[in-house]
Design a protein around this motif. Structure first.
Motif, PDB file in Angstrom:
ATOM      1  N   ASP A 195       3.525  -0.739 105.000  1.00  0.00           N
ATOM      2  CA  ASP A 195       4.248  -1.298 106.361  1.00  0.00           C
ATOM      3  C   ASP A 195       5.316  -2.237 106.327  1.00  0.00           C
ATOM      4  O   ASP A 195       5.681  -2.848 107.501  1.00  0.00           O
ATOM      5  CB  ASP A 195       3.166  -1.784 107.688  1.00  0.00           C
ATOM      6  CG  ASP A 195       2.500  -2.925 106.907  1.00  0.00           C
ATOM      7  OD1 ASP A 195       2.415  -3.376 105.670  1.00  0.00           O
ATOM      8  OD2 ASP A 195       1.854  -3.604 107.674  1.00  0.00           O
ATOM      9  N   ILE A 196       6.017  -2.373 105.363  1.00  0.00           N
ATOM     10  CA  ILE A 196       7.017  -3.109 105.025  1.00  0.00           C
ATOM     11  C   ILE A 196       8.323  -2.304 105.029  1.00  0.00           C
ATOM     12  O   ILE A 196       8.689  -1.194 104.603  1.00  0.00           O
ATOM     13  CB  ILE A 196       6.793  -3.827 103.644  1.00  0.00           C
ATOM     14  CG1 ILE A 196       5.793  -4.643 103.351  1.00  0.00           C
ATOM     15  CG2 ILE A 196       8.169  -4.718 103.093  1.00  0.00           C
ATOM     16  CD1 ILE A 196       5.449  -4.981 102.083  1.00  0.00           C
ATOM     17  N   PRO A 222       9.603   1.581 107.653  1.00  0.00           N
ATOM     18  CA  PRO A 222       8.471   1.155 106.667  1.00  0.00           C
ATOM     19  C   PRO A 222       8.401   2.548 105.750  1.00  0.00           C
ATOM     20  O   PRO A 222       8.425   3.670 106.030  1.00  0.00           O
ATOM     21  CB  PRO A 222       7.324   0.914 107.205  1.00  0.00           C
ATOM     22  CG  PRO A 222       7.540   0.683 108.561  1.00  0.00           C
ATOM     23  CD  PRO A 222       8.985   1.428 109.002  1.00  0.00           C
ATOM     24  N   ARG A 250       7.492  -7.328 107.796  1.00  0.00           N
ATOM     25  CA  ARG A 250       6.441  -6.678 108.587  1.00  0.00           C
ATOM     26  C   ARG A 250       6.805  -6.685 109.982  1.00  0.00           C
ATOM     27  O   ARG A 250       6.727  -7.862 110.479  1.00  0.00           O
ATOM     28  CB  ARG A 250       4.991  -7.034 108.148  1.00  0.00           C
ATOM     29  CG  ARG A 250       4.579  -6.413 106.960  1.00  0.00           C
ATOM     30  CD  ARG A 250       2.974  -6.656 107.052  1.00  0.00           C
ATOM     31  NE  ARG A 250       2.212  -6.190 105.961  1.00  0.00           N
ATOM     32  CZ  ARG A 250       1.924  -7.333 104.737  1.00  0.00           C
ATOM     33  NH1 ARG A 250       2.145  -8.353 105.161  1.00  0.00           N
ATOM     34  NH2 ARG A 250       1.666  -6.591 103.667  1.00  0.00           N
TER      35      ARG A 250
END
Length: 137
Positions: A90-91, A85, A62
Motif C-alpha cells: 500500500d506504499i 500503490p 502510505r
C-alpha cells in the motif's frame, strides 16, 4: 535578477542532462527512513550521491486510496508525480527531479509528512536516485 543573469541561467540549464523519474538507468544513491537522522547526515553518508547532478527525490508514503487523487491535485502543480500503490503493498511514491541538498530534503520531508497526515496516511521516508556514473555502466 538582471537580463545577463537570466541568460546565464538559461544556458546553464540547457547543459544539464535531462532526467526522468522513470529512467530505467536510475539507481538508489541515498536513503533516509530513520526519522531521528538528519537529512544532511543521510546525504553525507552516501558515497554514491553526486551533489552537482540532478536526482529523483522519491518519498515513500502510505495514503488511503481514496485520497490519492487529492494528493495529486496538491502536488502536481509543483512538479511532483504521485504513483498508485504497487501490487505487493500500500506504499505510494511521490517523486520529482531536482538537485538535492540537505535543506530542500528536510523541507520536502516535512511537507510530505504533513500532507500524508492530513490525508490520513503516513510518510515513511525518502530515497534519491541518480543514473549510474558513466564509469560504472
Amino acid at each position: 535578477m538582471g537580463l545577463l543573469g537570466r541568460l546565464r541561467d538559461m544556458l546553464h540549464r540547457q547543459d544539464e542532462p535531462v532526467l526522468s523519474i522513470d529512467d530505467p538507468g536510475l539507481v538508489v544513491v541515498v536513503e533516509a527512513f530513520d526519522i531521528a537522522e538528519a537529512d544532511s547526515a543521510a546525504l553525507a553518508r552516501s558515497p554514491q550521491w553526486r551533489a552537482d547532478e540532478p536526482a529523483v527525490l522519491r518519498h515513500h508514503v502510505r495514503i488511503p486510496a481514496d485520497q490519492l487523487e487529492r494528493a495529486r491535485e496538491l502536488l502536481t502543480p509543483d512538479g511532483w508525480t504521485v504513483s498508485a500503490p504497487g501490487v505487493a503493498g500500500d506504499i505510494s511514491h511521490i517523486s520529482r527531479v531536482q538537485k538535492l541538498d540537505a535543506l530542500h530534503c528536510a523541507q520536502e520531508r516535512s511537507r510530505m509528512a504533513s500532507l500524508a497526515q492530513r490525508l490520513g496516511g503516513e510518510a515513511l521516508g525518502w530515497d534519491a536516485l541518480q543514473p549510474r556514473p558513466a564509469a560504472a555502466r
